[in-house]
Motif scaffolding. Sequence first.
Motif, PDB file in Angstrom:
ATOM      1  N   TYR A 108      -2.405  -3.656  -3.097  1.00  0.00           N
ATOM      2  CA  TYR A 108      -1.349  -3.804  -3.757  1.00  0.00           C
ATOM      3  C   TYR A 108      -0.285  -2.602  -3.941  1.00  0.00           C
ATOM      4  CZ  TYR A 108      -3.229  -8.218  -5.811  1.00  0.00           C
ATOM      5  OH  TYR A 108      -3.479  -9.622  -6.061  1.00  0.00           O
ATOM      6  N   LEU A 109      -0.898  -1.450  -4.004  1.00  0.00           N
ATOM      7  CA  LEU A 109      -0.542  -0.240  -3.796  1.00  0.00           C
ATOM      8  C   LEU A 109       0.024   0.132  -2.504  1.00  0.00           C
ATOM      9  CD1 LEU A 109      -3.052   1.604  -6.146  1.00  0.00           C
ATOM     10  CD2 LEU A 109      -0.525   1.345  -6.751  1.00  0.00           C
ATOM     11  N   ILE A 110      -1.034   0.099  -1.488  1.00  0.00           N
ATOM     12  CA  ILE A 110      -0.383   0.293  -0.183  1.00  0.00           C
ATOM     13  C   ILE A 110       0.814  -0.744   0.421  1.00  0.00           C
ATOM     14  CG2 ILE A 110      -1.249   0.267   2.103  1.00  0.00           C
ATOM     15  CD1 ILE A 110      -4.205   1.026   1.298  1.00  0.00           C
ATOM     16  N   SER A 111       0.715  -1.685  -0.136  1.00  0.00           N
ATOM     17  CA  SER A 111       1.844  -2.651   0.362  1.00  0.00           C
ATOM     18  C   SER A 111       3.045  -2.752  -0.476  1.00  0.00           C
ATOM     19  CB  SER A 111       1.337  -4.103   0.571  1.00  0.00           C
ATOM     20  OG  SER A 111       1.194  -4.567  -1.052  1.00  0.00           O
ATOM     21  N   GLY A 112       3.099  -1.810  -1.583  1.00  0.00           N
ATOM     22  CA  GLY A 112       4.231  -1.706  -2.492  1.00  0.00           C
ATOM     23  C   GLY A 112       4.268  -2.911  -3.456  1.00  0.00           C
ATOM     24  N   GLY A 133       4.069   5.635  -9.136  1.00  0.00           N
ATOM     25  CA  GLY A 133       4.666   6.377  -8.248  1.00  0.00           C
ATOM     26  C   GLY A 133       3.484   7.241  -7.758  1.00  0.00           C
ATOM     27  N   LEU A 134       2.842   8.125  -8.792  1.00  0.00           N
ATOM     28  CA  LEU A 134       1.812   8.909  -8.162  1.00  0.00           C
ATOM     29  C   LEU A 134       0.512   8.224  -7.720  1.00  0.00           C
ATOM     30  CD1 LEU A 134       0.862  12.085  -8.109  1.00  0.00           C
ATOM     31  CD2 LEU A 134       0.457  11.954 -10.492  1.00  0.00           C
ATOM     32  N   ILE A 135       0.106   7.180  -8.352  1.00  0.00           N
ATOM     33  CA  ILE A 135      -0.998   6.310  -8.229  1.00  0.00           C
ATOM     34  C   ILE A 135      -0.809   5.931  -6.681  1.00  0.00           C
ATOM     35  CG2 ILE A 135      -2.569   4.352  -8.504  1.00  0.00           C
ATOM     36  CD1 ILE A 135      -1.795   4.981 -11.627  1.00  0.00           C
ATOM     37  N   ARG A 136       0.273   5.423  -6.419  1.00  0.00           N
ATOM     38  CA  ARG A 136       0.631   4.682  -5.200  1.00  0.00           C
ATOM     39  C   ARG A 136       0.647   5.780  -3.900  1.00  0.00           C
ATOM     40  NH1 ARG A 136       5.346   2.682  -1.843  1.00  0.00           N
ATOM     41  NH2 ARG A 136       4.459   1.111  -0.422  1.00  0.00           N
ATOM     42  N   GLU A 137       1.164   6.979  -4.468  1.00  0.00           N
ATOM     43  CA  GLU A 137       1.352   8.102  -3.250  1.00  0.00           C
ATOM     44  C   GLU A 137      -0.281   8.569  -2.956  1.00  0.00           C
ATOM     45  OE1 GLU A 137       2.534  12.544  -3.711  1.00  0.00           O
ATOM     46  OE2 GLU A 137       4.223  11.219  -4.276  1.00  0.00           O
ATOM     47  N   THR A 138      -0.912   8.612  -3.813  1.00  0.00           N
ATOM     48  CA  THR A 138      -2.430   9.147  -3.649  1.00  0.00           C
ATOM     49  C   THR A 138      -3.114   7.928  -2.844  1.00  0.00           C
ATOM     50  OG1 THR A 138      -2.473  10.245  -5.880  1.00  0.00           O
ATOM     51  CG2 THR A 138      -4.527   9.706  -4.743  1.00  0.00           C
ATOM     52  N   SER A 154     -10.248  -6.917  -7.975  1.00  0.00           N
ATOM     53  CA  SER A 154     -11.143  -5.724  -7.467  1.00  0.00           C
ATOM     54  C   SER A 154     -10.562  -4.590  -7.167  1.00  0.00           C
ATOM     55  CB  SER A 154     -11.812  -6.278  -6.215  1.00  0.00           C
ATOM     56  OG  SER A 154     -10.882  -6.379  -5.142  1.00  0.00           O
ATOM     57  N   ALA A 155     -10.945  -3.327  -6.979  1.00  0.00           N
ATOM     58  CA  ALA A 155     -10.375  -2.172  -6.955  1.00  0.00           C
ATOM     59  C   ALA A 155      -9.585  -2.181  -5.491  1.00  0.00           C
ATOM     60  CB  ALA A 155     -11.226  -1.004  -7.063  1.00  0.00           C
ATOM     61  N   SER A 156     -10.520  -2.836  -4.379  1.00  0.00           N
ATOM     62  CA  SER A 156     -10.165  -2.843  -3.292  1.00  0.00           C
ATOM     63  C   SER A 156      -8.573  -3.674  -3.162  1.00  0.00           C
ATOM     64  CB  SER A 156     -10.689  -3.565  -2.294  1.00  0.00           C
ATOM     65  OG  SER A 156     -12.061  -2.936  -2.209  1.00  0.00           O
ATOM     66  N   ARG A 157      -8.462  -4.767  -3.800  1.00  0.00           N
ATOM     67  CA  ARG A 157      -7.469  -5.476  -3.889  1.00  0.00           C
ATOM     68  C   ARG A 157      -6.050  -4.717  -4.627  1.00  0.00           C
ATOM     69  NH1 ARG A 157      -6.400 -11.106  -6.385  1.00  0.00           N
ATOM     70  NH2 ARG A 157      -8.615 -10.606  -7.277  1.00  0.00           N
ATOM     71  N   MET A 158      -6.582  -3.985  -5.522  1.00  0.00           N
ATOM     72  CA  MET A 158      -5.490  -3.217  -6.380  1.00  0.00           C
ATOM     73  C   MET A 158      -5.175  -2.131  -5.301  1.00  0.00           C
ATOM     74  SD  MET A 158      -5.239  -3.969  -9.576  1.00  0.00           S
ATOM     75  CE  MET A 158      -4.619  -2.644 -10.266  1.00  0.00           C
ATOM     76  N   ARG A 159      -5.978  -1.466  -4.460  1.00  0.00           N
ATOM     77  CA  ARG A 159      -5.443  -0.603  -3.576  1.00  0.00           C
ATOM     78  C   ARG A 159      -4.507  -1.145  -2.470  1.00  0.00           C
ATOM     79  NH1 ARG A 159     -10.784   1.082  -4.142  1.00  0.00           N
ATOM     80  NH2 ARG A 159     -11.289   0.500  -2.098  1.00  0.00           N
TER      81      ARG A 159
END
Length: 183
Positions: A143-147, A165-170, A136-141
């Motif tokens: 993953y990005l927040i936790s690195g 990097g840019l996606i995670r930063e956003t 899900s997009a929530s789980r993807m977010r």
Amino acid sequence: MKKPYNLGIIVGRFQVLHLGHSDMINTALSLCDRVGVFVGSSQESRTLKNPFSYEQREEMLRTLFSDSIEIYPLPDIGVGNNSKWGDYVLEKVKEQFGLFPDLLVSGKEGRRSSWLESEAGDAVAELFIPKTVDISASRMRDYLISGDFESWKKYTDPRLWDSYGLIRETVISSKDKKFTESI
């Protein structure tokens, strides 16, 4: 060779674009002469639920699908997931293409089941894509927040990996803004 459908549409927020979204779009491309992708909550950005602007989501979609799809913004109108929303979507499709779609391709979610219950939706076939990718997009977010790059990468098209990097930063810069106007 003529495909079974002239115009297929997909509606999604794509907050974060993942392989499940790609499966739906690829299915639509295999069945339809033209595919319109309508980016929902297009007026929203920089919140936990909707970190990316419409333009960022359009750019990610273009990176993966180039000109094989037509991409349009679809702002929320505050009516929820019902036939009013479905009629609104169909009118937006007609504004862009001059006709209603033959096919709506989506994931099988209960909230979409009433979109095409009005008279306008009667002529539109619906194809619910089974979840072949359990993400899900929530789980993807998350993953990005936790690195967690490896988990994010597992569910992301390799053509987007250089943008990590840019996606995670956003996502990180948006994570504390919980208020959203979107449904």
